[in-house]
Enzyme design. Structure first.
Site, PDB file in Angstrom:
ATOM      1  N   THR A   1       6.207   8.872   1.612  1.00 36.97           N
ATOM      2  CA  THR A   1       7.189   9.644   2.395  1.00 36.97           C
ATOM      3  C   THR A   1       7.793   8.835   3.543  1.00 36.97           C
ATOM      4  O   THR A   1       8.471   9.397   4.407  1.00 36.97           O
ATOM      5  CB  THR A   1       6.554  10.931   2.976  1.00 36.97           C
ATOM      6  OG1 THR A   1       5.523  10.545   3.900  1.00 36.97           O
ATOM      7  CG2 THR A   1       5.976  11.823   1.893  1.00 36.97           C
ATOM      8  N   SER A   2       7.562   7.533   3.542  1.00 34.44           N
ATOM      9  CA  SER A   2       8.132   6.680   4.587  1.00 34.44           C
ATOM     10  C   SER A   2       9.647   6.892   4.680  1.00 34.44           C
ATOM     11  O   SER A   2      10.325   7.017   3.660  1.00 34.44           O
ATOM     12  CB  SER A   2       7.851   5.214   4.250  1.00 34.44           C
ATOM     13  OG  SER A   2       8.609   4.383   5.100  1.00 34.44           O
TER      14      SER A   2
ATOM     15  N   PRO B   1       0.858  -1.194   0.000  1.00 35.16           N
ATOM     16  CA  PRO B   1       0.000   0.000   0.000  1.00 35.16           C
ATOM     17  C   PRO B   1       0.894   1.245   0.000  1.00 35.16           C
ATOM     18  O   PRO B   1       1.846   1.330   0.775  1.00 35.16           O
ATOM     19  CB  PRO B   1      -0.786  -0.113   1.313  1.00 35.16           C
ATOM     20  CG  PRO B   1      -0.681  -1.561   1.710  1.00 35.16           C
ATOM     21  CD  PRO B   1       0.658  -2.012   1.212  1.00 35.16           C
ATOM     22  N   TYR B   2       0.594   2.200  -0.869  1.00 31.67           N
ATOM     23  CA  TYR B   2       1.450   3.376  -1.058  1.00 31.67           C
ATOM     24  C   TYR B   2       0.585   4.629  -0.976  1.00 31.67           C
ATOM     25  O   TYR B   2      -0.338   4.807  -1.764  1.00 31.67           O
ATOM     26  CB  TYR B   2       2.117   3.262  -2.439  1.00 31.67           C
ATOM     27  CG  TYR B   2       3.171   4.292  -2.745  1.00 31.67           C
ATOM     28  CD1 TYR B   2       4.522   3.981  -2.662  1.00 31.67           C
ATOM     29  CD2 TYR B   2       2.820   5.571  -3.161  1.00 31.67           C
ATOM     30  CE1 TYR B   2       5.507   4.923  -2.965  1.00 31.67           C
ATOM     31  CE2 TYR B   2       3.795   6.516  -3.467  1.00 31.67           C
ATOM     32  CZ  TYR B   2       5.135   6.173  -3.372  1.00 31.67           C
ATOM     33  OH  TYR B   2       6.108   7.111  -3.675  1.00 31.67           O
TER      34      TYR B   2
ATOM     35  N   VAL C   1      -5.809  -2.533   3.841  1.00 27.72           N
ATOM     36  CA  VAL C   1      -5.609  -1.217   3.229  1.00 27.72           C
ATOM     37  C   VAL C   1      -6.714  -0.288   3.736  1.00 27.72           C
ATOM     38  O   VAL C   1      -7.901  -0.571   3.541  1.00 27.72           O
ATOM     39  CB  VAL C   1      -5.648  -1.304   1.683  1.00 27.72           C
ATOM     40  CG1 VAL C   1      -5.383   0.066   1.081  1.00 27.72           C
ATOM     41  CG2 VAL C   1      -4.630  -2.323   1.173  1.00 27.72           C
TER      42      VAL C   1
ATOM     43  N   GLY D   1       1.593   8.636   0.257  1.00 28.91           N
ATOM     44  CA  GLY D   1       2.423   9.675  -0.354  1.00 28.91           C
ATOM     45  C   GLY D   1       3.840   9.198  -0.607  1.00 28.91           C
ATOM     46  O   GLY D   1       4.637   9.906  -1.221  1.00 28.91           O
TER      47      GLY D   1
ATOM     48  N   TYR E   1      14.758  14.316  19.006  1.00 28.08           N
ATOM     49  CA  TYR E   1      14.888  14.088  17.558  1.00 28.08           C
ATOM     50  C   TYR E   1      16.307  14.529  17.189  1.00 28.08           C
ATOM     51  O   TYR E   1      16.685  15.683  17.430  1.00 28.08           O
ATOM     52  CB  TYR E   1      13.839  14.940  16.866  1.00 28.08           C
ATOM     53  CG  TYR E   1      13.718  14.852  15.373  1.00 28.08           C
ATOM     54  CD1 TYR E   1      12.742  14.059  14.786  1.00 28.08           C
ATOM     55  CD2 TYR E   1      14.540  15.610  14.541  1.00 28.08           C
ATOM     56  CE1 TYR E   1      12.583  14.012  13.412  1.00 28.08           C
ATOM     57  CE2 TYR E   1      14.382  15.566  13.167  1.00 28.08           C
ATOM     58  CZ  TYR E   1      13.401  14.768  12.609  1.00 28.08           C
ATOM     59  OH  TYR E   1      13.234  14.725  11.241  1.00 28.08           O
TER      60      TYR E   1
ATOM     61  N   THR F   1       0.181  -3.928   6.733  1.00 25.97           N
ATOM     62  CA  THR F   1       0.408  -5.380   6.840  1.00 25.97           C
ATOM     63  C   THR F   1      -0.883  -6.162   7.082  1.00 25.97           C
ATOM     64  O   THR F   1      -0.907  -7.378   6.913  1.00 25.97           O
ATOM     65  CB  THR F   1       1.367  -5.712   8.007  1.00 25.97           C
ATOM     66  OG1 THR F   1       0.785  -5.223   9.220  1.00 25.97           O
ATOM     67  CG2 THR F   1       2.730  -5.081   7.801  1.00 25.97           C
TER      68      THR F   1
HETATM   69  C1  LIG Z   1      10.909  15.100   5.254  1.00 23.05           C
HETATM   70  C2  LIG Z   1      10.042  14.167   6.060  1.00 23.05           C
HETATM   71  C3  LIG Z   1       9.394  14.648   7.189  1.00 23.05           C
HETATM   72  C4  LIG Z   1       8.603  13.782   7.958  1.00 23.05           C
HETATM   73  N1  LIG Z   1       7.962  14.297   9.038  1.00 23.05           N
HETATM   74  C5  LIG Z   1       7.174  13.482   9.786  1.00 23.05           C
HETATM   75  C6  LIG Z   1       6.488  13.993  10.923  1.00 23.05           C
HETATM   76  O1  LIG Z   1       6.547  15.198  11.241  1.00 23.05           O
HETATM   77  N2  LIG Z   1       5.710  13.134  11.643  1.00 23.05           N
HETATM   78  C7  LIG Z   1       5.597  11.826  11.292  1.00 23.05           C
HETATM   79  O2  LIG Z   1       4.878  11.095  11.972  1.00 23.05           O
HETATM   80  N3  LIG Z   1       6.254  11.307  10.226  1.00 23.05           N
HETATM   81  C8  LIG Z   1       7.013  12.104   9.456  1.00 23.05           C
HETATM   82  N4  LIG Z   1       7.661  11.586   8.356  1.00 23.05           N
HETATM   83  C9  LIG Z   1       7.466  10.177   7.982  1.00 23.05           C
HETATM   84  C10 LIG Z   1       6.247   9.975   7.041  1.00 23.05           C
HETATM   85  O3  LIG Z   1       5.918  11.179   6.393  1.00 23.05           O
HETATM   86  C11 LIG Z   1       5.047   9.461   7.819  1.00 23.05           C
HETATM   87  O4  LIG Z   1       5.312   8.131   8.223  1.00 23.05           O
HETATM   88  C12 LIG Z   1       3.716   9.521   7.059  1.00 23.05           C
HETATM   89  O5  LIG Z   1       2.682   9.186   7.944  1.00 23.05           O
HETATM   90  C13 LIG Z   1       3.668   8.603   5.850  1.00 23.05           C
HETATM   91  O6  LIG Z   1       2.518   8.937   5.083  1.00 23.05           O
HETATM   92  P1  LIG Z   1       2.449   8.558   3.527  1.00 23.05           P
HETATM   93  O7  LIG Z   1       1.093   8.873   3.042  1.00 23.05           O
HETATM   94  O8  LIG Z   1       3.573   9.188   2.808  1.00 23.05           O
HETATM   95  O9  LIG Z   1       2.628   6.982   3.602  1.00 23.05           O
HETATM   96  P2  LIG Z   1       3.625   6.044   2.798  1.00 23.05           P
HETATM   97  O10 LIG Z   1       5.017   6.499   2.972  1.00 23.05           O
HETATM   98  O11 LIG Z   1       3.124   5.868   1.432  1.00 23.05           O
HETATM   99  O12 LIG Z   1       3.409   4.682   3.605  1.00 23.05           O
HETATM  100  C14 LIG Z   1       3.852   4.535   4.929  1.00 23.05           C
HETATM  101  C15 LIG Z   1       3.413   3.166   5.442  1.00 23.05           C
HETATM  102  O13 LIG Z   1       2.001   3.108   5.547  1.00 23.05           O
HETATM  103  C16 LIG Z   1       1.459   2.137   4.657  1.00 23.05           C
HETATM  104  N5  LIG Z   1       0.265   2.756   4.073  1.00 23.05           N
HETATM  105  C17 LIG Z   1       0.184   3.915   3.379  1.00 23.05           C
HETATM  106  N6  LIG Z   1      -1.099   4.174   3.070  1.00 23.05           N
HETATM  107  C18 LIG Z   1      -1.833   3.150   3.557  1.00 23.05           C
HETATM  108  C19 LIG Z   1      -3.219   2.844   3.560  1.00 23.05           C
HETATM  109  N7  LIG Z   1      -4.143   3.640   3.008  1.00 23.05           N
HETATM  110  N8  LIG Z   1      -3.620   1.691   4.158  1.00 23.05           N
HETATM  111  C20 LIG Z   1      -2.733   0.865   4.741  1.00 23.05           C
HETATM  112  N9  LIG Z   1      -1.411   1.102   4.764  1.00 23.05           N
HETATM  113  C21 LIG Z   1      -0.966   2.241   4.193  1.00 23.05           C
HETATM  114  C22 LIG Z   1       2.558   1.825   3.670  1.00 23.05           C
HETATM  115  O14 LIG Z   1       2.453   0.514   3.174  1.00 23.05           O
HETATM  116  C23 LIG Z   1       3.803   2.024   4.513  1.00 23.05           C
HETATM  117  O15 LIG Z   1       4.066   0.892   5.301  1.00 23.05           O
HETATM  118  C24 LIG Z   1       8.464  12.422   7.574  1.00 23.05           C
HETATM  119  C25 LIG Z   1       9.099  11.968   6.419  1.00 23.05           C
HETATM  120  C26 LIG Z   1       9.883  12.818   5.668  1.00 23.05           C
HETATM  121  C27 LIG Z   1      10.561  12.311   4.440  1.00 23.05           C
END
Ligand SMILES: Cc1cc2nc3c(=O)[nH]c(=O)nc-3n(C[C@H](O)[C@H](O)[C@H](O)COP(=O)(O)OP(=O)(O)OC[C@H]3O[C@@H](n4cnc5c(N)ncnc54)[C@H](O)[C@@H]3O)c2cc1C
Length: 530
Positions: free
Chosen positions: A130-131, A125-126, A262, A128, A450, A259
């Protein structure tokens, strides 16, 4: 035409630092003892990288949802950690998904999962993407990999203004979510640093932390009900303000990292947009006094929106402080009442520990260009990922990691982490790595420190260098009672330490849950649980 996102690094492609800005950055960091040769790594074209041939053909009924072009596959290979950016720049895309699917409805998603289970295809599942913990990078190549990009399932579907709740699809990105709530005068008020490029579903799946320091800032505080598609069926929970009916079903999905199912949508608690704000920066000569003052503030019952303690080096690099002191950035906000008295009380507590406040700023003065430590730090916060990418292209090692611990345990953990990172730097490069610390969140019982690490890299060895530093830091954290992650999630990268910290009976329960909901084990293999 829509504005292109960077496939290899953070954010918008057009915000990446150009050669001239990168050269200036290299000169700036050299002054802090980080020698860089000034050469900017070239960004490769994914079409020329010879990605492995897709091992998967979708059934005709799903073909129009799927893409296999190199740019799409490259952009979905990694998350956005430092090690992801470096590998992208080196063209190391061995873990590219075979196929990327864009469901437009829950029915599309159910059909994609049915197909994956029937054909033994791993599903990532993807949201944004930003993981920063390897959450979207499927390293198990034993079967084909399907990345399911959820950004087509987006939008605020329904707002219940009376109960202050909104039903929102999981693939909604932060800005779109806030834009659609704004006409009702409401906000989710969940602002992780990655807000612009991450989704509601990703926040829920990783238990994300917003940037407010105290109070309701974690997504789990804001969720009222969740809807999830699993291989065993679709689960939706009851939306009520509270319930004591056994363990909460929502808690199963929060932090499940793709895991168990979705997430397709959620009811979230929204609130009026804040109107009153006040902020101040407080200077401390001694870090120990600043830590004690921060603890006093958070244990006083005040709930500052911002209570971010920057150590000396972080104050210098992030907030432009030149006198070698530390800064505590304080901020209060409310939709209902002025907050000056809360700020004044917090400042009084700081004075009692030897703090000297700069002049407080009121809302109309809190512009990004205001010449104070608060504004300068906020600017750095937003642009930091672009600077990190430029430093990565210049060959530096730059990454962050985070934890949470008790106030009683903080001094020992902090000293051990700084020492472990500095020594790892010496062992690898002959010079200590620079390490800064700030608190992202504070609780009455402890802070969430942090850390940011800057080290000289060696071209081609940057990922190995970072991995060694990360192991040293993680061992120091775990040995001193900190969690392996406060808000970045477990993913694949934190597994060794997460497995050690997780109670055995809980691991048994999690494995049994995984087997019940995903008997074929297709969902995000390698993350959280095997
Ligand atoms: C520059 C930067 C700053 C950040 N700042 C923060 C912060 O301030 N606070 C924070 O908590 N994190 C932060 N992060 C980490 C990240 O942004 C978070 O973990 C965010 O919640 C991920 O969201 P995403 O939509 O990008 O998920 P993704 O990166 O796409 O996925 C993250 C995980 O969730 C799963 N997933 C995604 N969408 C779903 C769905 N709909 N259903 C089931 N599983 C799903 C994916 O399989 C993966 O395991 C930061 C990362 C970066 C690069």
């Amino acid at each position: 035409m829509s504005r292109p996102r960077s496939w290899w690094g953070w954010g918008w492609a057009d915000r990446a630092l150009d050669a001239e800005a990168s050269r200036r950055l290299a000169a700036r960091v050299a002054a802090f003892g980080l020698p860089l040769d000034g050469t900017l790594a070239r960004v490769p074209d994914p079409a020329g990288l010879g990605l492995p041939e897709p091992r998967l053909t979708p059934p005709a009924s799903l073909a129009e949802l799927c893409r296999t072009d190199p740019l799409t596959r490259a952009a979905h290979t990694h998350g956005k950690a430092y090690r992801d950016v470096v590998r992208n720049l080196r063209g190391e895309l061995d873990h590219a998904p075979d196929l990327v699917a864009y469901p437009r409805s829950e029915a599309d998603l159910v059909a994609l999962l049915d197909w994956a289970v029937a054909d033994d295809v791993a599903v990532v599942p993807y949201g944004g993407g930003t993981s920063v913990v390897g959450g979207v990078e499927c390293r198990d190549r034993s079967r084909p990999v399907l990345s399911i990009d959820l950004t087509g399932l987006s939008g605020v579907v329904e707002v219940d203004e009376i109960s202050r709740a909104a039903r929102i699809r999981a693939g909604t990105l932060g800005p779109e979510l806030e834009d659609q709530l704004r006409p009702s005068g409401l906000t989710l008020r969940h602002f992780p640093q990655s807000f612009e490029f991450s989704t509601l579903g990703g926040w829920l799946a990783t238990r994300a932390g917003g940037h407010f320091a105290t109070g309701h800032t974690h997504i789990e505080d804001l969720v009222a009900a969740v809807r999830v598609v699993t291989p065993a069926g679709v689960a939706g929970s009851l939306r009520v303000p509270g319930s004591g009916a056994g363990p909460s079903p929502d808690r199963l999905w929060l932090g499940s990292e793709g895991t168990l199912g979705v997430i397709t949508e959620a009811w979230v608690r929204v609130q009026s947009r804040p109107r009153f704000r006040a902020a101040a920066a407080v200077r401390f000569e001694e870090y120990a006094d600043a830590v004690a003052a921060t603890r006093d503030v958070v244990q006083s019952g005040l709930q500052p929106a911002n209570c971010r303690l920057l150590d000396r080096l972080e104050s210098m690099l992030g907030a432009g402080v030149r006198d070698g002191s530390c800064r505590l950035l304080l901020g209060f906000e409310s939709a209902d009442h002025p907050v000056d008295s809360a700020l004044n009380r917090a400042v009084q507590l700081c004075r009692a520990r030897g703090g000297h406040p700069d002049a407080p700023t009121r809302e109309k003065e809190m512009r990004a260009d205001a010449p104070d430590a608060v504004a300068e730090w906020r600017d750095t916060f937003v642009s930091a990922p672009y600077l990190r990418d430029a430093l990565a292209r210049l060959g530096a090692v730059v990454e962050t990691f985070e934890t949470a611990c008790t106030w009683a345990g903080f001094d020992a953990l902090h000293a051990a982490v700084i020492d472990a990172v500095a020594h790892a730097g010496i062992a690898i490069n002959g010079s200590p790595a620079l390490v800064t610390c700030r608190f992202t969140h504070v609780y009455p019982d402890g802070p969430a420190p942090y850390f940011t690490v800057y080290a000289a890299g060696r071209r081609g060895a940057e990922v190995a260098i970072w991995d060694q530093i990360k192991v040293a830091a993680s061992e120091a954290i775990v040995a001193n009672g900190g969690t392996i992650t406060h808000h970045h999630a477990v993913g694949r990268d934190h597994r060794p330490w997460y497995d050690r910290q997780r109670p055995d009976p809980f691991a048994l329960a999690l494995r049994a849950t995984k087997r019940a909901l995903d008997p074929a084990g297709v969902l995000n293999p390698g993350v959280l649980v095997d």
